[in-house]
Every structure is written in C-alpha cells, then in structure tokens.
Design a protein around this motif. Sequence first.
Motif, PDB file in Angstrom:
ATOM      1  N   LYS A 117      23.429  28.122  56.632  1.00 62.03           N
ATOM      2  CA  LYS A 117      22.054  28.372  56.792  1.00 62.03           C
ATOM      3  C   LYS A 117      21.991  30.034  56.348  1.00 62.03           C
ATOM      4  N   ALA A 118      23.256  30.885  57.659  1.00 54.06           N
ATOM      5  CA  ALA A 118      23.721  31.983  57.841  1.00 54.06           C
ATOM      6  C   ALA A 118      24.118  32.677  57.238  1.00 54.06           C
ATOM      7  N   LEU A 119      24.740  32.598  55.568  1.00 51.55           N
ATOM      8  CA  LEU A 119      25.257  32.492  54.738  1.00 51.55           C
ATOM      9  C   LEU A 119      23.890  32.568  53.116  1.00 51.55           C
ATOM     10  N   PHE A 164      20.887  33.823  54.469  1.00 50.37           N
ATOM     11  CA  PHE A 164      20.471  34.232  54.634  1.00 50.37           C
ATOM     12  C   PHE A 164      21.278  36.291  54.360  1.00 50.37           C
ATOM     13  N   SER A 165      22.602  36.093  54.410  1.00 53.69           N
ATOM     14  CA  SER A 165      23.476  37.188  54.007  1.00 53.69           C
ATOM     15  C   SER A 165      22.619  37.347  52.659  1.00 53.69           C
ATOM     16  N   ILE A 198      26.579  42.898  55.810  1.00 52.97           N
ATOM     17  CA  ILE A 198      26.155  41.686  55.871  1.00 52.97           C
ATOM     18  C   ILE A 198      27.247  40.262  55.728  1.00 52.97           C
ATOM     19  N   PHE A 199      28.310  40.590  55.369  1.00 50.47           N
ATOM     20  CA  PHE A 199      28.655  39.273  55.104  1.00 50.47           C
ATOM     21  C   PHE A 199      29.454  38.923  56.527  1.00 50.47           C
ATOM     22  N   PHE A 228      27.391  38.423  58.831  1.00 49.96           N
ATOM     23  CA  PHE A 228      26.459  37.979  60.289  1.00 49.96           C
ATOM     24  C   PHE A 228      27.255  36.172  59.858  1.00 49.96           C
ATOM     25  N   PRO A 229      27.741  35.779  58.646  1.00 47.50           N
ATOM     26  CA  PRO A 229      27.987  33.913  58.514  1.00 47.50           C
ATOM     27  C   PRO A 229      29.442  34.168  59.521  1.00 47.50           C
ATOM     28  N   ILE A 272      28.800  33.660  63.133  1.00 42.48           N
ATOM     29  CA  ILE A 272      28.305  32.250  63.339  1.00 42.48           C
ATOM     30  C   ILE A 272      28.780  31.421  63.220  1.00 42.48           C
ATOM     31  N   TYR A 329      17.513  41.677  60.463  1.00 37.78           N
ATOM     32  CA  TYR A 329      17.819  41.083  61.503  1.00 37.78           C
ATOM     33  C   TYR A 329      17.180  41.075  62.864  1.00 37.78           C
ATOM     34  N   ILE A 365      13.221  32.935  62.726  1.00 37.89           N
ATOM     35  CA  ILE A 365      14.274  31.973  61.928  1.00 37.89           C
ATOM     36  C   ILE A 365      14.502  30.456  63.129  1.00 37.89           C
ATOM     37  N   TRP A 384      17.294  28.919  63.501  1.00 46.05           N
ATOM     38  CA  TRP A 384      18.562  28.784  63.851  1.00 46.05           C
ATOM     39  C   TRP A 384      19.041  27.460  63.902  1.00 46.05           C
TER      40      TRP A 384
END
Lengths: 45, 403
Positions: free
Chosen positions: A4-6, A8-9, B144-145, B147-148, B151, B394, B401, B403
Amino acid sequence: MVVKALLFSLAMLAGGVILSLVMAGIIKVIYMILHRQETPESGAE
Amino acid sequence: MFPFWQIFQGLYTLFTSEPKIVIGRVVLILLGFLVIYLGYKKILEALIMIPMGIGMIGVNAGVLMFDAANYGTIFVDPLVADPIELVNILQINFLQPIYTFTFSNGLIAVLVFMGIGAITDLDYLIAKPLPSMLLAIAAEFGTIFTFPIAIAAGLTPGEAASIAVVGGADGPLVLFTSLQLARHLFVPIAVVAYIYLSLCYAGYPYLIKLLIPKRLRGLPMDLASIPKVSSSEKFTFSIVATAVLSLLFPAAAPLYVAFFVGIAIKESNIRGHLEFLSGPLLYGATFFLGLVLGTLLSADIILDPKVLLLLGLGMLSLLLSGIGGLVGGLIGYKITKGKMNPLLGIAAVSCVPTCAKVAQKVAQEANRRCMILPFAMGPNVAGVITTSIIAGIYITAIPLITW
C-alpha cells in the motif's frame, strides 16, 4: 502495508509530476503576460 | 562528612549513572567536539554545527542532581507535556521558552524559511520553469521512495513520511513534517536531518564524481541564454504561488506564506524588511536552531533504539534524491542535446543555496571557466517547491488513509 505504501509512493510521484507541470504552467503564464507588458514591441519603438 | 565529590555534579552524575547513559554522554560530548571542529574547518555547515556542537557538549556534561534519584539538566526538556509542569519548567530551563514557543509549533522552521525566501533568486525558475520543475521532481526520488522502505523497516506511516522528507534536503520542511506526523520522534529526526544536510556539502561531490564523467561536469552553459526576468514578474509569481499552494495543501500553508513572503519582500525592494529577514531573522533563527538542536541531543533522548534506524533511512533518502537528481540531469543533457550541464540535477535536491553551490563547485573543479550557478538556482528553488508539495501531500493524506 508495504504494498500500500509503495502504491501511495507511485501515486505521489505521478501527482508530484502533474503538480510540477501545473506550477511550471502557472509560472510560464505569469512570465508571458508580464513579460509582454514590460517588453515594448519592436515596431512601437 | 561533607561529600566534596558531589560538588562537581557533572562528574558525579557521570560516575553514578547507569553504564548505557555514561557511554552515551561521553560519546555525545566527543561528537560535539568533532562537530565543532568540522564546522570550524567549514567541512560541515558552520552556521548550524558550531552552536549545535557547543549545545551537545553543554547538555551532556552539565547533568546535575535534582535529588538523590533524579538527574537532569537546566537546558530544555522536550518531553514535558503536563501544562502545570511546563509552566514550572519554563521558569527553570533557560532554553525551554525558545523550544516551547518556537520549536514545538514549527515557528523556527517558518522563520528560517522567511529568511531563505529573502535570499532566493528566482530568475532561471521563472524564465525556464519546466526543466527546473522536472529536475526537482526527479530529485524527490528519496523523499518518495524512502517512505515504503521505512514502512518495511517497521516505522509507522507518520514516522516513515517524516524521515523520508529528509531526502528533500530542506531542514525547515523536515521539522515541520515531523512535528505534524511524528511529534515523538521530532528530536532525533530533526537532528538526523540537520547533520545530514550539513553533510550534503561534503558528501554530494563524491556522489557526483562517481556518476558523472569529468567531461560533462565541466560542460559550460551560455549565461546569455537566461532571459531577463523583472522584479514584478518574480513578485507576482510569489503571490500567485502562495495562493495556489495554500489552496492545495493548507497543512503546509505556513511554510508557503513564509517562503514566498520572503521573496515578495525581496522583489518589492522594501529595504528595511529585507535587511531584517535576510539578516537578524535568518541568522538569529539559524543560531537558535543549532543551539537548541544541540541541547536536545542528550544521552537519554538519543538512546532511543529507533535513532539508528533513522540514521540509516535519512542517509538512504538523501542518497536516492541525489541519484534521482543526477539521473534527471543526465536525461536533461540528452534531451537538450548537450546544452544542459547534468550537475543542475544535484542542485534540484533543494537545500537552498547549498546544493546549487555544490553544483557550481564541482563544475568549476572540472572546468575553471564553467559558471552554472545562475542556472542551478532554478532547480534549486524548484526543489523547495516540490519538497513542500510532497510534504503537503504526506501531512494531508497520511492521516486520511487507513493503513
């Protein structure tokens, strides 16, 4: 949650590109309008 | 018998604390000396690092006994939440008023942004907005990347977003985002961010030399190709941009107002305001930012197990952004058929004006006659705008959202 985070990115990257283009367009329009007003026509001189 | 050895309480508390804290205090004192030395030698950003290093030494050496069981300092307590306790502490800790009234509400970030706006040059951005904005979005790769990745490393979305914004290389935006999304990690994230932002100046040249051949690094650009941009154009842009961006992302509106009011004051040439914003305000805010950040680096706070993870993720984010910017620069070089110096990509990592200066420094090392600074300021400022857009997304989207 990682997937989900990917997603979102990726969506944010796409949104960021679109918003950057919008901002670039706004800047260009301002520049064109004001620049035309401030630069005298060559024929008028 | 009078306990003489308790008179020197900094030493007494050092020898009577638990080993973990003792090691933490000693390491942070030594790190303070190192940071001051690197700042003094201009390897790191002296404006932040010298007050920060002195703050680190003071807070970790100056631990005293409140009573037999309680040790602490009279600098600042970032963790106090109870209003009555806060009012008491405001009268004891000498930096508490600055922390409470300017850090924990993001005011310090806004003040720094006003000053940055007042020294920012918009010419190339206004004249060539598309390449500047596209380079800037390429240089958001880390923002941007990471972030995942964060997580996946176990952080919550708010924490992950806060550390990812370090890749935007914009200190005030990192402060602002972490205050909104991960207040409990504000201190370590802010410290990680500012240490790394100082490292940009020292570290990015190596990344550039690794990825861009010398022939391209020294590629000259034609200064006469920058169209003349009037003050009224820059002034109008600052006003319109404030309105548009605030409409889109109200959560980051204070930052937009701060940055663009600085630009508006500069372009309207209100000399008194301009001198205030670019002088006392910017330097005053930066000084207290460094000093308070240093005093926040006490052993008990920094020994949070998440700090090591934040250190790794912060570096990854800046590294990815640097690579993204340089790849964007190389693509720009190809598209313009060799007219654009690819180093403009590193300037797009924001950190006004440091990254633009890095681009100029490395270009000049490769070719003494190469002058790209006026071009580099375009993507550099565009980087501030794109980072604030990402931070705005963000701050706005993450709480909405599930999560």
